[in-house]
Design a protein around this motif. Structure first.
Motif, PDB file in Angstrom:
ATOM      1  N   THR A   1     -14.459  12.273  59.737  1.00 37.62           N
ATOM      2  CA  THR A   1     -13.015  12.250  59.534  1.00 37.62           C
ATOM      3  C   THR A   1     -12.656  11.008  58.728  1.00 37.62           C
ATOM      4  OG1 THR A   1     -12.506  10.969  61.533  1.00 37.62           O
ATOM      5  CG2 THR A   1     -12.686  13.367  61.782  1.00 37.62           C
ATOM      6  N   ALA A   2     -11.384  10.894  58.410  1.00 36.41           N
ATOM      7  CA  ALA A   2     -10.943   9.724  57.655  1.00 36.41           C
ATOM      8  C   ALA A   2     -11.317   8.429  58.365  1.00 36.41           C
ATOM      9  CB  ALA A   2      -9.429   9.783  57.442  1.00 36.41           C
ATOM     10  N   MET A   3     -11.284   8.443  59.688  1.00 28.56           N
ATOM     11  CA  MET A   3     -11.482   7.222  60.454  1.00 28.56           C
ATOM     12  C   MET A   3     -12.841   7.137  61.152  1.00 28.56           C
ATOM     13  SD  MET A   3      -8.931   5.248  60.043  1.00 28.56           S
ATOM     14  CE  MET A   3      -9.053   4.110  61.423  1.00 28.56           C
ATOM     15  N   ALA A   4     -13.659   8.166  61.027  1.00 26.33           N
ATOM     16  CA  ALA A   4     -14.915   8.155  61.776  1.00 26.33           C
ATOM     17  C   ALA A   4     -16.043   8.752  60.949  1.00 26.33           C
ATOM     18  CB  ALA A   4     -14.762   8.934  63.085  1.00 26.33           C
ATOM     19  N   GLU A   5     -17.024   7.923  60.623  1.00 29.23           N
ATOM     20  CA  GLU A   5     -18.240   8.367  59.963  1.00 29.23           C
ATOM     21  C   GLU A   5     -19.338   8.562  61.025  1.00 29.23           C
ATOM     22  OE1 GLU A   5     -19.216   8.832  56.664  1.00 29.23           O
ATOM     23  OE2 GLU A   5     -17.133   8.704  56.002  1.00 29.23           O
TER      24      GLU A   5
ATOM     25  N   ASN B   1     -19.676  11.142  67.985  1.00 27.13           N
ATOM     26  CA  ASN B   1     -20.697  10.090  67.926  1.00 27.13           C
ATOM     27  C   ASN B   1     -21.312   9.755  69.284  1.00 27.13           C
ATOM     28  OD1 ASN B   1     -21.306   9.389  65.267  1.00 27.13           O
ATOM     29  ND2 ASN B   1     -19.541   8.021  65.063  1.00 27.13           N
ATOM     30  N   ASP B   2     -21.362  10.740  70.179  1.00 20.74           N
ATOM     31  CA  ASP B   2     -21.924  10.523  71.516  1.00 20.74           C
ATOM     32  C   ASP B   2     -22.832  11.707  71.854  1.00 20.74           C
ATOM     33  OD1 ASP B   2     -22.467  10.232  74.236  1.00 20.74           O
ATOM     34  OD2 ASP B   2     -20.474   9.455  74.705  1.00 20.74           O
ATOM     35  N   LEU B   3     -24.120  11.567  71.559  1.00 20.10           N
ATOM     36  CA  LEU B   3     -25.055  12.660  71.785  1.00 20.10           C
ATOM     37  C   LEU B   3     -25.274  12.948  73.265  1.00 20.10           C
ATOM     38  CD1 LEU B   3     -27.748  11.984  69.029  1.00 20.10           C
ATOM     39  CD2 LEU B   3     -26.107  13.872  69.115  1.00 20.10           C
ATOM     40  N   ASP B   4     -25.240  11.922  74.089  1.00 22.85           N
ATOM     41  CA  ASP B   4     -25.414  12.145  75.528  1.00 22.85           C
ATOM     42  C   ASP B   4     -24.294  13.020  76.084  1.00 22.85           C
ATOM     43  OD1 ASP B   4     -27.713  10.635  75.557  1.00 22.85           O
ATOM     44  OD2 ASP B   4     -26.718   8.789  76.209  1.00 22.85           O
ATOM     45  N   ALA B   5     -23.063  12.756  75.644  1.00 24.57           N
ATOM     46  CA  ALA B   5     -21.929  13.562  76.111  1.00 24.57           C
ATOM     47  C   ALA B   5     -22.059  15.003  75.643  1.00 24.57           C
ATOM     48  CB  ALA B   5     -20.624  12.952  75.627  1.00 24.57           C
ATOM     49  N   LEU B   6     -22.502  15.197  74.410  1.00 28.36           N
ATOM     50  CA  LEU B   6     -22.670  16.560  73.917  1.00 28.36           C
ATOM     51  C   LEU B   6     -23.778  17.277  74.676  1.00 28.36           C
ATOM     52  CD1 LEU B   6     -21.987  18.819  71.980  1.00 28.36           C
ATOM     53  CD2 LEU B   6     -23.532  17.791  70.309  1.00 28.36           C
ATOM     54  N   GLU B   7     -24.860  16.578  74.955  1.00 30.33           N
ATOM     55  CA  GLU B   7     -25.950  17.201  75.716  1.00 30.33           C
ATOM     56  C   GLU B   7     -25.461  17.653  77.084  1.00 30.33           C
ATOM     57  OE1 GLU B   7     -30.595  16.360  77.040  1.00 30.33           O
ATOM     58  OE2 GLU B   7     -29.353  14.707  76.287  1.00 30.33           O
ATOM     59  N   ALA B   8     -24.646  16.823  77.739  1.00 27.92           N
ATOM     60  CA  ALA B   8     -24.104  17.210  79.043  1.00 27.92           C
ATOM     61  C   ALA B   8     -23.187  18.418  78.916  1.00 27.92           C
ATOM     62  CB  ALA B   8     -23.348  16.024  79.648  1.00 27.92           C
ATOM     63  N   THR B   9     -22.451  18.509  77.829  1.00 27.67           N
ATOM     64  CA  THR B   9     -21.549  19.636  77.603  1.00 27.67           C
ATOM     65  C   THR B   9     -22.337  20.936  77.418  1.00 27.67           C
ATOM     66  OG1 THR B   9     -19.907  18.198  76.564  1.00 27.67           O
ATOM     67  CG2 THR B   9     -19.752  20.546  76.085  1.00 27.67           C
ATOM     68  N   LEU B  10     -23.470  20.853  76.762  1.00 26.52           N
ATOM     69  CA  LEU B  10     -24.253  22.049  76.464  1.00 26.52           C
ATOM     70  C   LEU B  10     -25.225  22.429  77.580  1.00 26.52           C
ATOM     71  CD1 LEU B  10     -25.186  21.387  72.709  1.00 26.52           C
ATOM     72  CD2 LEU B  10     -23.238  22.645  73.631  1.00 26.52           C
ATOM     73  N   ALA B  11     -25.394  21.572  78.548  1.00 28.93           N
ATOM     74  CA  ALA B  11     -26.475  21.742  79.527  1.00 28.93           C
ATOM     75  C   ALA B  11     -26.384  23.044  80.309  1.00 28.93           C
ATOM     76  CB  ALA B  11     -26.496  20.553  80.483  1.00 28.93           C
ATOM     77  N   GLY B  12     -25.213  23.559  80.526  1.00 27.91           N
ATOM     78  CA  GLY B  12     -25.087  24.781  81.314  1.00 27.91           C
ATOM     79  C   GLY B  12     -25.422  26.050  80.564  1.00 27.91           C
ATOM     80  N   ALA B  13     -25.725  25.935  79.264  1.00 24.03           N
ATOM     81  CA  ALA B  13     -26.080  27.091  78.424  1.00 24.03           C
ATOM     82  C   ALA B  13     -24.997  28.159  78.435  1.00 24.03           C
ATOM     83  CB  ALA B  13     -27.422  27.678  78.849  1.00 24.03           C
ATOM     84  N   THR B  14     -23.728  27.702  78.448  1.00 27.06           N
ATOM     85  CA  THR B  14     -22.606  28.649  78.387  1.00 27.06           C
ATOM     86  C   THR B  14     -21.814  28.513  77.095  1.00 27.06           C
ATOM     87  OG1 THR B  14     -21.109  27.082  79.482  1.00 27.06           O
ATOM     88  CG2 THR B  14     -22.338  28.596  80.902  1.00 27.06           C
ATOM     89  N   VAL B  15     -22.190  27.573  76.241  1.00 27.29           N
ATOM     90  CA  VAL B  15     -21.403  27.267  75.041  1.00 27.29           C
ATOM     91  C   VAL B  15     -21.874  28.122  73.869  1.00 27.29           C
ATOM     92  CG1 VAL B  15     -20.792  25.485  73.369  1.00 27.29           C
ATOM     93  CG2 VAL B  15     -20.889  24.929  75.808  1.00 27.29           C
ATOM     94  N   ALA B  16     -20.948  28.858  73.280  1.00 28.68           N
ATOM     95  CA  ALA B  16     -21.263  29.708  72.138  1.00 28.68           C
ATOM     96  C   ALA B  16     -21.351  28.908  70.852  1.00 28.68           C
ATOM     97  CB  ALA B  16     -20.199  30.796  71.994  1.00 28.68           C
ATOM     98  N   ALA B  17     -20.436  27.932  70.697  1.00 25.62           N
ATOM     99  CA  ALA B  17     -20.392  27.183  69.439  1.00 25.62           C
ATOM    100  C   ALA B  17     -19.948  25.758  69.683  1.00 25.62           C
ATOM    101  CB  ALA B  17     -19.437  27.844  68.449  1.00 25.62           C
ATOM    102  N   VAL B  18     -20.569  24.852  68.955  1.00 30.68           N
ATOM    103  CA  VAL B  18     -20.094  23.476  68.829  1.00 30.68           C
ATOM    104  C   VAL B  18     -19.275  23.427  67.555  1.00 30.68           C
ATOM    105  CG1 VAL B  18     -20.807  21.121  68.267  1.00 30.68           C
ATOM    106  CG2 VAL B  18     -21.901  22.354  70.147  1.00 30.68           C
TER     107      VAL B  18
END
Length: 446
Positions: free
Chosen positions: A200-204, A177-194
């Motif tokens: 989950t049971a506790m997180a919508e 639930n944190d798009l900014d964090a995911l964007e930072a993770t993908l920024a280097g263009a080295t990620v094959a898959a998210v």
């Protein structure tokens, strides 16, 4: 509740299992360390929402085969389909018509997928997805959501506390639930898959979150993989992707597909899945190749499960049972002044309970006390995950057991400790580096 006959035979068999099977069980979540000391039942049969152990104790069971059973134990139409099918053989040297029929059934349920390949366990499917994503993108890094479990293979276990024997892995984590964090993770263009569970049971997902994940994956050329092991057949027959309306590139399925029979699946878009087939001009990917993936018993079970979801409404029954249970137990906790310490939470079809100590912190010791008191009152469950077989009688019996267990829980909260109430050591996390809090004693060997 039924009379309780103790755990003498279960304890003897568990000790012998430790002599012969590392950990005394074939799944860490089923281990004796996940239950109160000397109170880990060894089961002999199940029917509907109930199971029986070797000591003659009967329980209302929750968790239901680690969430693999949604229709109830020994569900007659599934057993009938399997029995009829295996009479004609189980495993052959060529595909069977059943493989085509099962694939058609699956893709009818999951319209966002174009192709599917069956296997035997969830890790087959998830690791197949990782391999495929790396081949398609030419990248190595896998970004996994900070969620409990994805695979027994190196790319995931290498990130846990049980990483012994695993070389360094190219896996990074991002928060849900944190798009900014995911964007930072993908920024280097080295990620094959998210890689993530859509919920989950506790997180919508927050409004727009999954759509944002999809957009970020498209922007950075990363494949989006949904883990539907739990959400599939529990959120809906079409999984979380059908509920939230976001199409992944690949999705991984298992658990409830066969109502307990071993079957999993990797599904996805044709342009990617064909890389593991014979209709590609690219270098082929060793996607999935299993001897037992297409054996007939599990495929027959899967087709019977699909039939049940088409003609009945198992998800609605699970949700109704779960909502009644959550309302009942939370009302008891509130009446006893325990609302800040004992809580049933989550999606009604996938409930957990939270056990907090007198300071309001999550506590394994207090969890063990609650488990202990439920066990002797005929309730077996590391969670309150229901099935469609949990009828009103099962829920009432469970709420009655929880009412008595909560009285003892209240005494522990008042004391600030479980000392004098807990009969042995607390349970421990299933994935941990050492066997502490104590070693399991060996039985007298023959």
């Amino acid at each position: 509740m039924t009379d309780h006959h103790g755990f003498d035979r279960s304890n003897a068999l568990q000790a012998r299992l430790h002599d012969l099977v590392p950990g005394g069980a074939h799944t860490y979540a089923r281990g004796a360390d996940q239950y109160p000391d000397a109170m880990a039942p060894i089961l002999v049969r199940g029917k509907g929402a109930q199971v029986w152990d070797v000591d003659g104790n009967r329980y209302v069971e929750y968790g239901m085969g680690l969430r693999a059973v949604t229709l109830g134990h020994a569900y007659a139409p599934v057993l009938a389909a399997v029995t009829e099918t295996i009479a004609d053989g189980v495993s052959f040297s060529r595909p069977t018509e059943l493989e085509l029929l099962a694939a058609q059934d699956f893709l009818d349920l999951v319209p966002g997928a174009d192709m599917v390949k069956f296997a035997k366990n969830g890790s087959d499917a998830t690791t197949g997805a990782v391999r495929l994503a790396r081949a398609v993108t030419g990248r190595a890094t896998i970004a996994i959501c900070d969620q409990p479990f994805f695979s027994v293979d190196d790319w995931f276990i290498g990130t846990t506390d049980m990483a012994g024997g695993i070389p360094a892995v190219d896996t990074v984590k991002f928060p849900y639930n944190d798009l900014d964090a995911l964007e930072a993770t993908l920024a280097g263009a080295t990620v094959a898959a998210v890689f993530m569970e859509a919920a989950t049971a506790m997180a919508e997902p927050l409004p727009g979150y999954l759509e944002g994940v999809r957009a970020l994956c498209d922007r950075f050329g990363t494949l989006l993989v949904f883990d539907e092991m739990i959400t599939g057949f529990r959120w809906s027959a079409g999984g979380a992707q059908a509920v939230y309306g976001v199409r992944p590139d690949l999705s991984c399925w298992g658990k409830a597909m066969g109502n307990g029979f071993p079957i999993s699946a990797l599904a996805g878009k044709r342009e990617y899945m064909e890389r593991g087939g014979l209709r590609t001009e690219d270098d082929r990917v060793f996607l999935l190749s299993t001897t037992h993936g297409p054996e007939t018993s599990a495929l027959a079970a899967f087709r019977a499960v699909v039939a049940a979801y088409r003609t009945e409404d198992p998800v609605a029954r699970m949700e109704k049972a779960g909502q009644s249970l959550a309302d009942g137990v939370n009302a008891i906790a509130d009446d006893l002044g325990l609302a800040d310490f004992l809580q049933v939470r989550g999606r009604p079809s996938c409930l957990i309970y939270r056990t907090l100590d007198a300071e309001g912190a999550p506590s394994q010791a207090f969890r063990t006390l609650f488990l202990q008191e439920l066990l002797v009152r005929g309730v077996l469950g590391q969670s309150f995950v229901t099935s469609a077989a949990h009828d009103a009688d099962a829920i009432t019996a469970t709420i009655d057991a929880c009412a008595e267990a909560a009285e003892i829980y209240r005494r522990a909260i008042a004391r600030g400790t479980v000392d004098g109430l807990l009969r042995g050591r607390p349970v421990a996390p299933a994935l941990r580096r050492t066997a502490a809090p104590r070693q399991i004693e060996a039985s007298t060997r023959r």
